[in-house]
Design an enzyme around this catalytic site. Structure first.
Site, mmCIF file in Angstrom:
data_model
loop_
_atom_site.group_PDB
_atom_site.id
_atom_site.type_symbol
_atom_site.label_atom_id
_atom_site.label_comp_id
_atom_site.label_asym_id
_atom_site.label_seq_id
_atom_site.Cartn_x
_atom_site.Cartn_y
_atom_site.Cartn_z
ATOM 1 N N LYS A 22 0.863 -1.191 0.000
ATOM 2 C CA LYS A 22 0.000 0.000 0.000
ATOM 3 C C LYS A 22 0.885 1.222 0.000
ATOM 4 O O LYS A 22 2.046 1.169 0.439
ATOM 5 C CB LYS A 22 -0.933 0.034 1.213
ATOM 6 C CG LYS A 22 -0.275 -0.013 2.606
ATOM 7 C CD LYS A 22 0.123 1.307 3.209
ATOM 8 C CE LYS A 22 0.656 1.168 4.637
ATOM 9 N NZ LYS A 22 1.407 2.301 5.149
ATOM 10 N N ASP B 263 -3.417 -1.294 10.156
ATOM 11 C CA ASP B 263 -3.407 -1.291 8.689
ATOM 12 C C ASP B 263 -4.080 -2.520 8.078
ATOM 13 O O ASP B 263 -4.282 -2.560 6.872
ATOM 14 C CB ASP B 263 -1.950 -1.284 8.182
ATOM 15 C CG ASP B 263 -1.435 0.112 7.900
ATOM 16 O OD1 ASP B 263 -2.233 1.068 7.949
ATOM 17 O OD2 ASP B 263 -0.243 0.230 7.602
HETATM 18 C C1 LIG Z 1 1.229 4.508 9.891
HETATM 19 C C2 LIG Z 1 0.385 3.523 9.119
HETATM 20 O O1 LIG Z 1 1.210 2.654 8.353
HETATM 21 C C3 LIG Z 1 -0.479 4.291 8.137
HETATM 22 O O2 LIG Z 1 -1.034 3.433 7.178
HETATM 23 C C4 LIG Z 1 -0.444 2.687 10.037
HETATM 24 O O3 LIG Z 1 -1.325 3.480 10.767
HETATM 25 C C5 LIG Z 1 0.347 1.778 10.937
HETATM 26 O O4 LIG Z 1 -0.348 0.578 10.981
HETATM 27 P P1 LIG Z 1 0.244 -0.747 11.655
HETATM 28 O O5 LIG Z 1 1.683 -0.886 11.338
HETATM 29 O O6 LIG Z 1 -0.692 -1.855 11.282
HETATM 30 O O7 LIG Z 1 0.090 -0.326 13.164
HETATM 31 P P2 LIG Z 1 -0.004 -1.214 14.487
HETATM 32 O O8 LIG Z 1 0.803 -2.467 14.300
HETATM 33 O O9 LIG Z 1 -1.431 -1.313 14.881
HETATM 34 O O10 LIG Z 1 0.745 -0.248 15.507
HETATM 35 C C6 LIG Z 1 2.131 0.009 15.432
HETATM 36 C C7 LIG Z 1 2.455 1.166 16.332
HETATM 37 O O11 LIG Z 1 1.941 2.384 15.801
HETATM 38 C C8 LIG Z 1 1.077 3.039 16.718
HETATM 39 N N1 LIG Z 1 -0.094 3.549 16.003
HETATM 40 C C9 LIG Z 1 -0.586 2.884 14.928
HETATM 41 C C10 LIG Z 1 -1.695 3.342 14.248
HETATM 42 C C11 LIG Z 1 -2.318 4.536 14.719
HETATM 43 N N2 LIG Z 1 -3.399 5.027 14.137
HETATM 44 N N3 LIG Z 1 -1.804 5.172 15.797
HETATM 45 C C12 LIG Z 1 -0.694 4.713 16.443
HETATM 46 O O12 LIG Z 1 -0.255 5.320 17.412
HETATM 47 C C13 LIG Z 1 0.680 1.979 17.733
HETATM 48 O O13 LIG Z 1 0.497 2.534 18.999
HETATM 49 C C14 LIG Z 1 1.854 1.029 17.717
HETATM 50 O O14 LIG Z 1 2.831 1.418 18.626
HETATM 51 N N1 LIG Z 2 5.143 -11.420 7.732
HETATM 52 C C1 LIG Z 2 5.757 -10.301 8.134
HETATM 53 N N2 LIG Z 2 6.276 -9.455 7.232
HETATM 54 C C2 LIG Z 2 6.879 -8.310 7.629
HETATM 55 N N3 LIG Z 2 7.023 -7.937 8.891
HETATM 56 C C3 LIG Z 2 6.514 -8.737 9.842
HETATM 57 C C4 LIG Z 2 5.854 -9.933 9.479
HETATM 58 N N4 LIG Z 2 5.455 -10.504 10.619
HETATM 59 C C5 LIG Z 2 5.854 -9.699 11.621
HETATM 60 N N5 LIG Z 2 6.498 -8.635 11.173
HETATM 61 C C6 LIG Z 2 7.058 -7.542 12.010
HETATM 62 O O1 LIG Z 2 6.352 -6.321 11.710
HETATM 63 C C7 LIG Z 2 7.256 -5.222 11.608
HETATM 64 C C8 LIG Z 2 6.671 -4.188 10.632
HETATM 65 O O2 LIG Z 2 6.736 -4.735 9.358
HETATM 66 P P1 LIG Z 2 6.072 -4.089 8.082
HETATM 67 O O3 LIG Z 2 6.861 -4.560 6.908
HETATM 68 O O4 LIG Z 2 4.616 -4.326 8.057
HETATM 69 O O5 LIG Z 2 6.361 -2.545 8.320
HETATM 70 P P2 LIG Z 2 5.772 -1.313 7.616
HETATM 71 O O6 LIG Z 2 5.721 -1.532 6.128
HETATM 72 O O7 LIG Z 2 6.523 -0.114 8.115
HETATM 73 O O8 LIG Z 2 4.291 -1.310 8.131
HETATM 74 P P3 LIG Z 2 3.254 -0.141 8.263
HETATM 75 O O9 LIG Z 2 3.279 0.677 7.024
HETATM 76 O O10 LIG Z 2 1.993 -0.957 8.418
HETATM 77 O O11 LIG Z 2 3.683 0.593 9.498
HETATM 78 C C9 LIG Z 2 8.569 -5.841 11.137
HETATM 79 O O12 LIG Z 2 9.668 -5.109 11.589
HETATM 80 C C10 LIG Z 2 8.533 -7.248 11.731
HETATM 81 O O13 LIG Z 2 9.192 -7.291 12.963
#
Ligand SMILES: C[C@](O)(CO)[C@H](O)COP(=O)(O)OP(=O)(O)OC[C@H]1O[C@@H](n2ccc(N)nc2=O)[C@H](O)[C@@H]1O
Ligand SMILES: Nc1ncnc2c1ncn2[C@@H]1O[C@H](COP(=O)(O)OP(=O)(O)OP(=O)(O)O)[C@@H](O)[C@H]1O
Length: 285
Positions: free
Chosen positions: A14, A139
């Site tokens: 995304k 997400d």
């Molecule tokens: C930043 C984005 O990538 C935008 O699409 C998302 O909101 C993040 O989504 P995500 O990685 O699925 O998030 P989560 O795994 O639920 O949370 C990761 C961390 O981000 C913080 N978090 C996330 C989403 C949100 N609306 N507020 C937050 O403060 C949570 O407290 C947590 O510490």
């Molecule tokens: N199948 C998986 N693929 C990727 N990361 C994973 C998976 N399972 C657990 N994780 C953990 O989730 C963390 C976040 O990974 P991800 O690749 O989703 O980050 P991101 O793209 O920054 O996500 P977002 O945009 O949702 O914040 C990684 O650092 C890893 O420790």
């Protein structure tokens, strides 16, 4: 070969085309306004029957323990929620950079829920699957619903939008940015007012960008370098940055000139998640 007992499905990336942070809630999560689109590029998950009643994850798990892997967590959640006795084998081919802001882990989890709901015939509807998915990450619901959307709440309240198809060059500056670290940082801008009226007429930014640029100079360098080609933006909490074009050729030109220290890919956007398109082709024929 794709059959209903052994099949492959994409877990697409995304992009957050903008990301406004409106407030911090009492539970620590943040109230957001963000525009999601999907890309025709992602991880691949191969699902097959496991004779044992266990969930077996193989492939590019990159040192993530099973109990932390969002694929394993998603499969276990559905198995327990629906009282399923079957097991499953899932092989991951990882293409999306972890901690890159392109939602790789969340997309893997969503594709797992969507695929196993078909394979195990658990027949949960999209709302039920999105609610389950939300337990795994903010997400996950957008990947479950599978439509380009503006999100509110913590990212789970979604209003579908139709976007023009565009081509993107997405660049990963070889940096892992922790989403939790950005959202807990005292310097994060958290007071952008909610958009009133048509979002298309507003100044659209990523509120995480100034902080991530400060913490991670390589992200700033990437955004600067991309500016030679088009207005550059960061997705999510970084570290990936992107530029948008009308044609594939323009996006490919950026990739062809990318400094060797960074990685990148070219992809087109899609209003419907390619995971949904692929699953429909396998199961709804
Ligand atoms: C930043 C984005 O990538 C935008 O699409 C998302 O909101 C993040 O989504 P995500 O990685 O699925 O998030 P989560 O795994 O639920 O949370 C990761 C961390 O981000 C913080 N978090 C996330 C989403 C949100 N609306 N507020 C937050 O403060 C949570 O407290 C947590 O510490
Ligand atoms: N199948 C998986 N693929 C990727 N990361 C994973 C998976 N399972 C657990 N994780 C953990 O989730 C963390 C976040 O990974 P991800 O690749 O989703 O980050 P991101 O793209 O920054 O996500 P977002 O945009 O949702 O914040 C990684 O650092 C890893 O420790």
């Amino acid at each position: 070969m794709n059959t209903k007992t052994a099949f492959s499905v994409i877990a697409p990336a995304k992009l957050n085309l903008f990301l406004h942070i409106n407030a911090r809630r009492d539970d620590g999560y943040h109230e957001l306004e963000t525009l999601f689109t999907f890309l025709n590029f992602g991880d691949t998950l191969d699902f097959s029957v496991n004779e044992a009643p266990t969930i077996l994850i193989t492939g590019d798990t990159k040192g993530i323990a099973d109990c932390d892997n969002l694929i394993y967590k998603a499969a276990l959640l559905l198995k327990n929620h629906c009282g399923i006795s079957s097991g499953v084998k899932i092989n991951l081919t990882k293409r999306l950079p972890m901690g890159g802001g392109v939602g790789g882990g969340s997309s893997d989890a969503a594709t797992t829920l969507l695929a196993l709901n078909k394979m195990w015939n658990t027949q949960l509807n999209i709302d039920e699957l999105a609610n389950l998915g939300l337990q795994l990450g903010a997400d996950v619901p957008v990947f479950i619903r599978g439509k380009s959307a503006i999100a509110h709440g913590i990212g789970e309240q979604l209003v579908d939008v139709e976007l023009e198809q565009k081509w993107y060059c997405v660049v990963h500056p070889n940096q892992h940015v922790s989403t939790a670290k950005i959202f807990t940082h005292p310097d994060l801008k958290r007071d952008t007012p909610k958009i009133s009226g048509d979002w298309r007429t507003h100044k659209l930014t990523n509120d995480c960008e100034p902080l991530v640029k400060k913490l991670c100079p390589e992200v700033e360098k990437t955004l600067q370098w991309l500016l030679k080609y088009a207005p550059s933006k960061m997705t999510g909490t970084g570290s990936c940055c992107f530029v948008e074009f009308a044609s594939q050729v323009q996006a490919q030109d950026v990739l062809d000139n990318l400094p060797h220290t960074w990685q990148g890919f070219v992809a087109s956007s899609a209003n419907v998640s390619p995971a949904h398109t692929e699953l429909a082709a396998i199961f709804d024929q």
